[in-house]
Design an enzyme around this catalytic site. Structure first.
Site, PDB file in Angstrom:
ATOM      1  N   HIS A  73     -14.665   1.506  -0.351  1.00  0.00           N
ATOM      2  CA  HIS A  73     -13.575   0.534   0.126  1.00  0.00           C
ATOM      3  C   HIS A  73     -12.444   1.435   0.803  1.00  0.00           C
ATOM      4  O   HIS A  73     -11.456   0.701   0.975  1.00  0.00           O
ATOM      5  CB  HIS A  73     -12.989  -0.280  -1.015  1.00  0.00           C
ATOM      6  N   GLY A 133     -16.175   1.938 -15.084  1.00  0.00           N
ATOM      7  CA  GLY A 133     -14.989   1.098 -15.000  1.00  0.00           C
ATOM      8  C   GLY A 133     -15.171   0.220 -13.745  1.00  0.00           C
ATOM      9  O   GLY A 133     -14.071   0.353 -13.099  1.00  0.00           O
ATOM     10  N   THR A 134     -15.947  -0.515 -13.558  1.00  0.00           N
ATOM     11  CA  THR A 134     -16.285  -1.610 -12.591  1.00  0.00           C
ATOM     12  C   THR A 134     -16.596  -2.965 -13.114  1.00  0.00           C
ATOM     13  O   THR A 134     -17.647  -2.853 -13.672  1.00  0.00           O
ATOM     14  CB  THR A 134     -16.919  -1.183 -11.155  1.00  0.00           C
ATOM     15  N   TYR A 157       1.008  -1.120  -0.017  1.00  0.00           N
ATOM     16  CA  TYR A 157      -0.025   0.029   0.156  1.00  0.00           C
ATOM     17  C   TYR A 157       0.699   1.237   0.030  1.00  0.00           C
ATOM     18  O   TYR A 157       0.417   2.344  -0.567  1.00  0.00           O
ATOM     19  CB  TYR A 157      -0.948   0.016   1.235  1.00  0.00           C
ATOM     20  N   ASP A 175      -8.176   5.684  -4.198  1.00  0.00           N
ATOM     21  CA  ASP A 175      -7.471   7.017  -4.831  1.00  0.00           C
ATOM     22  C   ASP A 175      -8.350   8.123  -4.470  1.00  0.00           C
ATOM     23  O   ASP A 175      -9.490   8.121  -4.087  1.00  0.00           O
ATOM     24  CB  ASP A 175      -6.848   6.772  -6.451  1.00  0.00           C
ATOM     25  N   GLN A 232     -15.535   2.916  -5.458  1.00  0.00           N
ATOM     26  CA  GLN A 232     -14.781   1.732  -5.059  1.00  0.00           C
ATOM     27  C   GLN A 232     -13.257   1.816  -4.854  1.00  0.00           C
ATOM     28  O   GLN A 232     -12.476   1.099  -4.427  1.00  0.00           O
ATOM     29  CB  GLN A 232     -14.953   0.393  -5.660  1.00  0.00           C
ATOM     30  N   ASN A 233     -12.965   3.012  -5.537  1.00  0.00           N
ATOM     31  CA  ASN A 233     -11.499   3.379  -5.421  1.00  0.00           C
ATOM     32  C   ASN A 233     -10.969   3.756  -4.187  1.00  0.00           C
ATOM     33  O   ASN A 233     -11.695   4.573  -3.525  1.00  0.00           O
ATOM     34  CB  ASN A 233     -11.018   4.083  -6.642  1.00  0.00           C
TER      35      ASN A 233
HETATM   36  P1  NAD Z   1     -11.854  -4.393 -11.473  1.00  0.00           P
HETATM   37  O1  NAD Z   1     -10.436  -4.466 -11.745  1.00  0.00           O
HETATM   38  O2  NAD Z   1     -12.628  -5.513 -10.825  1.00  0.00           O
HETATM   39  O3  NAD Z   1     -12.662  -3.826 -12.829  1.00  0.00           O
HETATM   40  C1  NAD Z   1     -11.976  -2.874 -13.882  1.00  0.00           C
HETATM   41  C2  NAD Z   1     -13.316  -2.490 -14.461  1.00  0.00           C
HETATM   42  O4  NAD Z   1     -12.664  -1.454 -15.468  1.00  0.00           O
HETATM   43  C3  NAD Z   1     -13.343  -3.770 -15.548  1.00  0.00           C
HETATM   44  O5  NAD Z   1     -14.826  -3.987 -15.876  1.00  0.00           O
HETATM   45  C4  NAD Z   1     -12.708  -3.215 -16.927  1.00  0.00           C
HETATM   46  O6  NAD Z   1     -13.190  -3.636 -18.202  1.00  0.00           O
HETATM   47  C5  NAD Z   1     -12.876  -1.897 -16.762  1.00  0.00           C
HETATM   48  N1  NAD Z   1     -11.891  -0.787 -17.432  1.00  0.00           N
HETATM   49  C6  NAD Z   1     -10.281  -1.260 -17.439  1.00  0.00           C
HETATM   50  N2  NAD Z   1      -9.977  -0.052 -17.927  1.00  0.00           N
HETATM   51  C7  NAD Z   1     -10.809   0.713 -18.400  1.00  0.00           C
HETATM   52  C8  NAD Z   1     -10.835   2.095 -18.922  1.00  0.00           C
HETATM   53  N3  NAD Z   1      -9.835   2.815 -19.517  1.00  0.00           N
HETATM   54  N4  NAD Z   1     -12.045   2.587 -18.793  1.00  0.00           N
HETATM   55  C9  NAD Z   1     -13.322   2.172 -18.651  1.00  0.00           C
HETATM   56  N5  NAD Z   1     -13.361   0.986 -18.136  1.00  0.00           N
HETATM   57  C10 NAD Z   1     -12.220   0.174 -17.983  1.00  0.00           C
HETATM   58  O7  NAD Z   1     -12.213  -3.100 -10.281  1.00  0.00           O
HETATM   59  P2  NAD Z   1     -13.681  -2.810  -9.382  1.00  0.00           P
HETATM   60  O8  NAD Z   1     -14.811  -3.356  -9.915  1.00  0.00           O
HETATM   61  O9  NAD Z   1     -13.150  -1.544  -9.161  1.00  0.00           O
HETATM   62  O10 NAD Z   1     -12.983  -3.786  -8.149  1.00  0.00           O
HETATM   63  C11 NAD Z   1     -11.841  -3.752  -7.673  1.00  0.00           C
HETATM   64  C12 NAD Z   1     -11.473  -3.085  -6.330  1.00  0.00           C
HETATM   65  O11 NAD Z   1     -10.036  -2.856  -6.398  1.00  0.00           O
HETATM   66  C13 NAD Z   1     -11.986  -2.131  -5.784  1.00  0.00           C
HETATM   67  O12 NAD Z   1     -12.861  -2.416  -4.610  1.00  0.00           O
HETATM   68  C14 NAD Z   1     -11.059  -1.178  -5.440  1.00  0.00           C
HETATM   69  O13 NAD Z   1     -11.053  -0.773  -4.248  1.00  0.00           O
HETATM   70  C15 NAD Z   1      -9.930  -1.778  -5.635  1.00  0.00           C
HETATM   71  N6  NAD Z   1      -8.829  -1.176  -6.430  1.00  0.00           N
HETATM   72  C16 NAD Z   1      -8.628   0.248  -6.463  1.00  0.00           C
HETATM   73  C17 NAD Z   1      -8.054   1.069  -7.459  1.00  0.00           C
HETATM   74  C18 NAD Z   1      -8.018   2.470  -7.345  1.00  0.00           C
HETATM   75  O14 NAD Z   1      -8.141   2.971  -6.328  1.00  0.00           O
HETATM   76  N7  NAD Z   1      -7.685   3.188  -8.290  1.00  0.00           N
HETATM   77  C19 NAD Z   1      -6.959   0.211  -8.487  1.00  0.00           C
HETATM   78  C20 NAD Z   1      -7.168  -1.064  -8.293  1.00  0.00           C
HETATM   79  C21 NAD Z   1      -8.180  -1.819  -7.339  1.00  0.00           C
END
Ligand code: NAD
Length: 222
Positions: free
Chosen positions: A99, A163-164, A48, A84, A81-82
């Site tokens: 989250h 983007g989830t 982290y 960031d 859910q991010n």
């Molecule tokens: P996930 O990784 O499961 O899914 C990502 C989704 O984003 C996919 O459906 C994919 O097709 C889509 N995607 C990828 N690139 C894209 C783009 N450029 N434009 C649009 N869509 C795009 O992510 P999730 O569903 O958010 O679940 C993952 C968990 O991981 C979350 O709970 C989160 O807390 C954590 N996480 C957070 C971050 C962050 O804070 N940025 C990064 C990675 C993981």
């Protein structure tokens, strides 16, 4: 609005599942579970610390900025859910982190939050001797912000999902909680599964490209 890792992908922050179920080369269970932290606290803290440093280097992209601008025209609540802070840094005000937030830390066993921009090291403890850990909701932990998120979903007129993969619960349940009249618009490079009986429109594009199509669907509102 309901956002996931995909909205920050074009800011250079990798998503969870784009790398074969690994998060930056680590298995989820290793770095995103209380068991993983108990077994390898130093590795998890370092993981982290690296994520925090990378996020601090990243900049909000045009999709984050679009959502912030939309709020000038009508009430917008963002459930993300991010972990960031790119929504906030693009100027969005109503952001609920389901989250947790990487820029905050809490002692193990407590929800007392403190901002942190610095790495957390093993042995960094509060005045009661409790190890500090990042404010991130790990798999198997309670999701304290779910209730307020549920309220936002249940009172939405339009629910824009960006983007989830809708694989993480209970977060993914929110799309099933919107009122019957509410239109769901999904912007994602793939088409995350939602029961087709719901009122769903897919914009199968990247986040920064997909938001540019939103005016077509929001013309009654903006
Ligand atoms: P996930 O990784 O499961 O899914 C990502 C989704 O984003 C996919 O459906 C994919 O097709 C889509 N995607 C990828 N690139 C894209 C783009 N450029 N434009 C649009 N869509 C795009 O992510 P999730 O569903 O958010 O679940 C993952 C968990 O991981 C979350 O709970 C989160 O807390 C954590 N996480 C957070 C971050 C962050 O804070 N940025 C990064 C990675 C993981």
């Amino acid at each position: 609005m309901f956002t996931g890792a995909g909205i920050s992908a074009e800011s250079g922050i990798p998503t969870f599942r784009d790398a074969n179920g690994l998060w930056e080369g680590y298995r989820f269970e290793e770095v995103a579970s209380p068991e993983g932290f108990r077994k390898h606290p130093e590795l998890v803290l370092e993981f982290y610390n690296m994520r925090r440093a990378a996020i601090m280097q990243a900049q909000p992209n045009a999709a984050h900025q679009y959502l912030a601008a939309l709020a000038q025209q009508f009430p917008v609540s963002i459930i993300t859910q991010n972990i960031d802070d790119l929504h906030e840094r693009s100027g969005s005000q109503n952001v609920l982190h389901l989250h947790g937030e990487i820029m905050q830390m809490k002692p193990v066993g407590s929800e007392t939050l403190l901002p942190t921009l610095h790495p957390i090291k093993l042995g960094d403890v509060d005045d009661k001797g409790r190890q500090w850990r990042p404010h991130v909701v790990w798999f198997g932990e309670a999701v304290p912000m779910y209730e307020p998120a549920l309220h936002i979903a249940q009172t939405a007129d339009i629910f824009i999902v960006i983007g989830t993969s809708l694989n993480v619960y209970p977060a993914a349940q929110l799309v099933y909680e919107v009122p019957a009249h509410c239109q769901i618009i999904v912007i994602d490079k793939s088409q995350p599964y939602i029961d087709p009986s719901l009122n769903v429109t897919y914009i199968t594009k990247s986040a920064t490209e997909g938001v540019l199509d939103l005016p077509l669907y929001l013309s009654d509102w903006i």
